[in-house]
Scaffold this motif. Structure first.
Motif, PDB file in Angstrom:
ATOM      1  N   LYS A   1       0.783  -1.249   0.000  1.00 63.05           N
ATOM      2  CA  LYS A   1       0.000   0.000   0.000  1.00 63.05           C
ATOM      3  C   LYS A   1       0.812   1.295   0.000  1.00 63.05           C
ATOM      4  N   ALA A   2       2.000   1.327   0.585  1.00 60.22           N
ATOM      5  CA  ALA A   2       2.787   2.560   0.596  1.00 60.22           C
ATOM      6  C   ALA A   2       4.256   2.214   0.428  1.00 60.22           C
ATOM      7  N   GLY A   3       4.869   2.763  -0.631  1.00 63.02           N
ATOM      8  CA  GLY A   3       6.281   2.519  -0.875  1.00 63.02           C
ATOM      9  C   GLY A   3       7.158   3.282   0.108  1.00 63.02           C
ATOM     10  N   TYR A   4       8.420   2.871   0.199  1.00 67.32           N
ATOM     11  CA  TYR A   4       9.364   3.439   1.164  1.00 67.32           C
ATOM     12  C   TYR A   4       9.498   4.950   0.983  1.00 67.32           C
ATOM     13  N   HIS A   5       9.619   5.404  -0.272  1.00 70.65           N
ATOM     14  CA  HIS A   5       9.805   6.832  -0.541  1.00 70.65           C
ATOM     15  C   HIS A   5       8.496   7.535  -0.905  1.00 70.65           C
ATOM     16  N   GLN A   6       7.375   6.851  -0.806  1.00 72.94           N
ATOM     17  CA  GLN A   6       6.115   7.421  -1.295  1.00 72.94           C
ATOM     18  C   GLN A   6       5.681   8.589  -0.422  1.00 72.94           C
ATOM     19  N   ALA A   7       5.657   9.775  -1.020  1.00 71.75           N
ATOM     20  CA  ALA A   7       5.312  10.979  -0.276  1.00 71.75           C
ATOM     21  C   ALA A   7       3.814  11.226  -0.214  1.00 71.75           C
ATOM     22  N   ALA A   8       3.070  10.664  -1.171  1.00 73.46           N
ATOM     23  CA  ALA A   8       1.620  10.872  -1.197  1.00 73.46           C
ATOM     24  C   ALA A   8       0.926   9.820  -0.346  1.00 73.46           C
ATOM     25  N   ILE A   9      -0.142  10.225   0.337  1.00 77.63           N
ATOM     26  CA  ILE A   9      -0.955   9.294   1.124  1.00 77.63           C
ATOM     27  C   ILE A   9      -2.136   8.871   0.266  1.00 77.63           C
ATOM     28  N   THR A  10      -2.214   7.571  -0.017  1.00 74.67           N
ATOM     29  CA  THR A  10      -3.232   7.064  -0.939  1.00 74.67           C
ATOM     30  C   THR A  10      -4.134   6.020  -0.306  1.00 74.67           C
ATOM     31  N   ASP A  11      -3.971   5.761   0.983  1.00 75.63           N
ATOM     32  CA  ASP A  11      -4.761   4.750   1.670  1.00 75.63           C
ATOM     33  C   ASP A  11      -5.347   5.366   2.933  1.00 75.63           C
ATOM     34  N   GLN A  12      -6.415   4.800   3.437  1.00 76.06           N
ATOM     35  CA  GLN A  12      -7.090   5.356   4.613  1.00 76.06           C
ATOM     36  C   GLN A  12      -6.410   4.992   5.928  1.00 76.06           C
ATOM     37  N   GLN A  13      -5.515   3.985   5.916  1.00 73.36           N
ATOM     38  CA  GLN A  13      -4.883   3.559   7.163  1.00 73.36           C
ATOM     39  C   GLN A  13      -3.368   3.408   7.068  1.00 73.36           C
ATOM     40  N   ILE A  14      -2.838   3.242   5.859  1.00 73.61           N
ATOM     41  CA  ILE A  14      -1.414   2.987   5.678  1.00 73.61           C
ATOM     42  C   ILE A  14      -0.775   4.152   4.937  1.00 73.61           C
ATOM     43  N   ALA A  15       0.291   4.694   5.512  1.00 71.73           N
ATOM     44  CA  ALA A  15       1.088   5.729   4.858  1.00 71.73           C
ATOM     45  C   ALA A  15       2.542   5.498   5.229  1.00 71.73           C
ATOM     46  N   SER A  16       3.447   5.872   4.342  1.00 68.71           N
ATOM     47  CA  SER A  16       4.869   5.697   4.630  1.00 68.71           C
ATOM     48  C   SER A  16       5.321   6.674   5.703  1.00 68.71           C
ATOM     49  N   ALA A  17       6.429   6.340   6.367  1.00 71.52           N
ATOM     50  CA  ALA A  17       6.999   7.263   7.346  1.00 71.52           C
ATOM     51  C   ALA A  17       7.428   8.558   6.656  1.00 71.52           C
ATOM     52  N   THR A  18       7.874   8.464   5.403  1.00 75.05           N
ATOM     53  CA  THR A  18       8.244   9.656   4.638  1.00 75.05           C
ATOM     54  C   THR A  18       7.054  10.602   4.527  1.00 75.05           C
ATOM     55  N   ALA A  19       5.881  10.062   4.166  1.00 77.64           N
ATOM     56  CA  ALA A  19       4.680  10.887   4.017  1.00 77.64           C
ATOM     57  C   ALA A  19       4.242  11.480   5.352  1.00 77.64           C
ATOM     58  N   LEU A  20       4.350  10.706   6.423  1.00 78.90           N
ATOM     59  CA  LEU A  20       3.927  11.206   7.731  1.00 78.90           C
ATOM     60  C   LEU A  20       4.849  12.300   8.239  1.00 78.90           C
ATOM     61  N   ARG A  21       6.150  12.167   7.997  1.00 75.63           N
ATOM     62  CA  ARG A  21       7.068  13.231   8.407  1.00 75.63           C
ATOM     63  C   ARG A  21       6.802  14.508   7.609  1.00 75.63           C
ATOM     64  N   ALA A  22       6.551  14.344   6.314  1.00 74.08           N
ATOM     65  CA  ALA A  22       6.237  15.516   5.490  1.00 74.08           C
ATOM     66  C   ALA A  22       4.994  16.217   6.007  1.00 74.08           C
ATOM     67  N   LEU A  23       4.008  15.436   6.432  1.00 72.79           N
ATOM     68  CA  LEU A  23       2.780  16.010   6.974  1.00 72.79           C
ATOM     69  C   LEU A  23       3.061  16.787   8.260  1.00 72.79           C
ATOM     70  N   LEU A  24       3.897  16.206   9.121  1.00 66.96           N
ATOM     71  CA  LEU A  24       4.209  16.864  10.394  1.00 66.96           C
ATOM     72  C   LEU A  24       4.939  18.186  10.187  1.00 66.96           C
ATOM     73  N   PHE A  25       5.842  18.231   9.240  1.00 61.69           N
ATOM     74  CA  PHE A  25       6.634  19.436   9.046  1.00 61.69           C
ATOM     75  C   PHE A  25       5.918  20.481   8.198  1.00 61.69           C
ATOM     76  N   SER A  26       4.817  20.096   7.566  1.00 64.12           N
ATOM     77  CA  SER A  26       4.116  21.052   6.708  1.00 64.12           C
ATOM     78  C   SER A  26       2.940  21.726   7.405  1.00 64.12           C
ATOM     79  N   GLN A  27       2.478  21.138   8.514  1.00 57.98           N
ATOM     80  CA  GLN A  27       1.297  21.675   9.190  1.00 57.98           C
ATOM     81  C   GLN A  27       1.549  21.748  10.693  1.00 57.98           C
ATOM     82  N   SER A  28       1.226  22.874  11.282  1.00 56.31           N
ATOM     83  CA  SER A  28       1.483  23.042  12.709  1.00 56.31           C
ATOM     84  C   SER A  28       0.606  22.137  13.564  1.00 56.31           C
ATOM     85  N   ALA A  29      -0.598  21.813  13.082  1.00 56.82           N
ATOM     86  CA  ALA A  29      -1.507  20.963  13.860  1.00 56.82           C
ATOM     87  C   ALA A  29      -1.606  19.567  13.278  1.00 56.82           C
ATOM     88  N   ALA A  30      -0.515  19.111  12.648  1.00 53.05           N
ATOM     89  CA  ALA A  30      -0.578  17.880  11.873  1.00 53.05           C
ATOM     90  C   ALA A  30      -0.692  16.620  12.714  1.00 53.05           C
TER      91      ALA A  30
END
Length: 424
Positions: free
Chosen positions: A192-221
């Motif tokens: 469901k989520a590749g190692y470098h996949q930056a986009a979140i395409t599933d309702q429950q599974i996302a890569s650590a890369t995508a989650l870190r990007a989310l945290l650093f892009s939004q103050s209330a992430a």
């Protein structure tokens, strides 16, 4: 007690990691699980989002029984040495029956055959690798191309070696071969989520890369992470962020890093681990016109020097890790000790077995002078702690010496209110 070993970073621990842990125990028919986890700095050459203690707690809260720290020279090395250090730790503990890793392929047989072929690197393969490097390819690109060409010369069909988890999986198997380890090797297909996949395409599974990007892009992430991480991970992140102990990034280290880059001459920079081929001049030029570490990396990056390799060079400069010092650590001999980060009741039984059957000293209380590699671990963690405490305005340096392994009891899972967990 049958035990499976896994190698993790958990930056942060998410639902995909929880899935891998559960499937690894199932595939191995295991009663217990040991995780070798990177410390405060990671294989991509960057600081972890939160400390090793917080991430070890995440692991214990989902049911992992014992967490061992991968020493920083292995944790921040290329895929081959990263895998070798981790596998040597699991092997020498003396209590791990199988190792299970994720891969894009999900098929271990071609990896196993290739590992047997390459365990003692054939001269023809070495030559193909050198050709790729001479043409300006990065090491991962040159390695993948050399493998593909070498196998074609042997009459084998192409294999999917150019994907990050497949490459890492091959290196786990190479380490098993080179160590002569009896541990069984297993793989779980990454879903469901590749190692470098930056986009979140599933309702429950996302890569650590995508989650870190989310945290650093939004103050209330943090609220946005809830569908993709276990509740205990979210609670631990809330607690750490509230204490200004995260999210950590290279920018927290910008001032000491830039100070060193501006202070040192090109010749002095060239002495650091992984620096080569004039990269010291690019770094000196880039630092004078960069306002952030990210900008520095963008300016210094070349086709040959990947983003990750540049980060590893910067980390070596920050940690004052020079080539002769790395040579003296004799990394190719394997991990020399096992530092315990945390365990539960079952993990404590594993540690008792490891004391009898293992081939490594088990370290729970650190002090200077036990081993040069541990001294480096301590110094690296103190620098990470300093980056946290400077944000709080109360610097202190003794925490690494006072820190004790976490022991998670069979108490209920951590509540979602950010409170510290019950530790004994």
């Amino acid at each position: 007690m049958r035990t499976v070993g896994i190698v993790v970073e958990y930056n942060p621990l998410h639902n995909g990691h929880h899935y891998h842990f559960a499937k690894a125990k199932q595939a191995a028919g295991a009663d217990a699980c040991v995780a070798v986890m990177s410390g405060d700095y990671l294989q991509r050459g960057e600081p972890a989002l939160v400390s090793k203690w917080a991430r070890a707690e995440m692991a214990l809260r989902i049911g992992i029984d014992l967490v061992i720290e991968l020493p920083v020279p292995y944790a921040t090395a290329n895929a081959e040495m990263f895998a070798f250090g981790a596998v040597s730790l699991l092997d020498r503990l003396g209590v791990v029956d199988a190792i299970c890793f994720g891969s894009e392929s999900g098929d271990i047989e071609w990896m196993r055959g290739l590992a047997k072929t390459l365990a003692v690197e054939p001269p023809a393969f070495s030559q193909l690798l050198k050709q790729g490097l001479a043409q300006g390819l990065s090491y991962p690109q040159a390695y993948a191309r050399a493998v593909a060409r070498y196998l074609r010369e042997l009459g084998h069909a192409d294999v999917p070696i150019d994907q990050p988890n497949n490459i890492l999986g091959l290196n786990y198997l190479l380490a098993l071969e080179r160590l002569g380890s009896p541990m069984q090797a297993l793989t779980i297909k990454r879903e469901k989520a590749g190692y470098h996949q930056a986009a979140i395409t599933d309702q429950q599974i996302a890569s650590a890369t995508a989650l870190r990007a989310l945290l650093f892009s939004q103050s209330a992430a943090l609220d946005e992470l809830a569908p993709y991480v276990p509740p205990t991970t979210l609670s631990i992140l809330r607690r750490e962020f509230a204490a200004k102990a995260g999210p950590m990034s290279w920018e927290r280290f910008r001032h000491p890093l830039f100070h060193r880059l501006l202070q040192l001459s090109p010749a002095e920079l060239a002495a650091y681990h992984e620096a080569a081929e004039g990269i010291e001049y690019r770094l000196k030029q880039a630092v004078t016109s960069s306002s952030s570490v990210q900008e520095l990396l963008r300016q210094a990056k070349t086709r040959r020097f990947t983003w990750n390799r540049l980060q590893r060079i910067l980390l070596a400069i920050l940690l004052d890790l020079k080539k002769p010092q790395v040579a003296q650590l004799r990394l190719k001999e394997g991990a020399p000790y096992a530092r315990i980060l945390g365990f539960n009741e079952k993990g404590q039984r594993l540690l008792n077995q490891a004391k009898r059957k293992g081939r490594l000293p088990l370290i729970s209380n650190v002090r200077d002078g036990l081993h040069p590699m541990l001294d480096l671990d301590i110094a690296a963690s103190r620098l990470y702690r300093l980056a946290i405490l400077c944000a709080e305005g109360t610097p202190t340096y003794a925490d690494e010496y006072r820190a004790q392994p976490l022991m998670i009891t069979s108490a209920p899972a951590l509540a979602g209110n950010g409170a510290h967990p019950p530790l004994v």
